[in-house]
Design a protein around this motif. Sequence first.
Motif, short mmCIF file in Angstrom:
data_model
loop_
_atom_site.label_atom_id
_atom_site.label_comp_id
_atom_site.label_asym_id
_atom_site.label_seq_id
_atom_site.Cartn_x
_atom_site.Cartn_y
_atom_site.Cartn_z
N THR A 93 30.75 -30.27 -54.51
CA THR A 93 29.94 -31.25 -55.24
C THR A 93 29.79 -30.80 -56.68
O THR A 93 30.07 -29.66 -57.01
CB THR A 93 28.53 -31.41 -54.64
N ARG A 94 29.31 -31.71 -57.52
CA ARG A 94 28.96 -31.36 -58.88
C ARG A 94 28.02 -32.41 -59.42
O ARG A 94 27.94 -33.52 -58.92
CB ARG A 94 30.17 -31.20 -59.78
N VAL A 95 27.31 -32.06 -60.46
CA VAL A 95 26.38 -32.97 -61.11
C VAL A 95 27.12 -33.62 -62.27
O VAL A 95 27.83 -32.96 -63.03
CB VAL A 95 25.14 -32.21 -61.62
N CYS A 96 26.93 -34.93 -62.43
CA CYS A 96 27.53 -35.63 -63.56
C CYS A 96 26.88 -35.13 -64.85
O CYS A 96 25.66 -34.95 -64.92
CB CYS A 96 27.29 -37.13 -63.39
N GLY A 97 27.66 -34.87 -65.87
CA GLY A 97 27.15 -34.37 -67.13
C GLY A 97 26.08 -35.25 -67.74
O GLY A 97 25.12 -34.77 -68.35
N SER A 98 26.20 -36.57 -67.59
CA SER A 98 25.19 -37.47 -68.16
C SER A 98 23.84 -37.31 -67.48
O SER A 98 22.80 -37.61 -68.07
CB SER A 98 25.66 -38.92 -68.09
N ASP A 99 23.81 -36.83 -66.25
CA ASP A 99 22.54 -36.59 -65.56
C ASP A 99 21.79 -35.40 -66.14
O ASP A 99 20.60 -35.24 -65.92
CB ASP A 99 22.77 -36.34 -64.07
N LEU A 100 22.47 -34.55 -66.89
CA LEU A 100 21.86 -33.34 -67.43
C LEU A 100 21.31 -33.50 -68.84
O LEU A 100 20.64 -32.61 -69.34
CB LEU A 100 22.87 -32.19 -67.41
N TRP A 101 21.55 -34.63 -69.51
CA TRP A 101 21.07 -34.80 -70.88
C TRP A 101 19.58 -34.55 -71.03
O TRP A 101 19.17 -33.86 -71.97
CB TRP A 101 21.45 -36.18 -71.44
#
Length: 53
Positions: free
Chosen positions: A35-43
């Motif tokens: 799995t991974r977290v979408c970069g836009s979720d980390l803004w």
Amino acid sequence: MRGAVLHAPGDVRFETLDDPKILRPTDAIIRTAVTRVCGSDLWPFRWPSPASP
């Protein structure tokens, strides 16, 4: 289980969490291989958002 917990801007920690449980008949627990977290979720966690007008 281990999970990434987002505490504040720049403060993301891996922590030991409770195992998931089925609470309702519509719940499901799935096992994932990768799995991974979408970069836009980390803004919001890179720096604070500007204040609302």
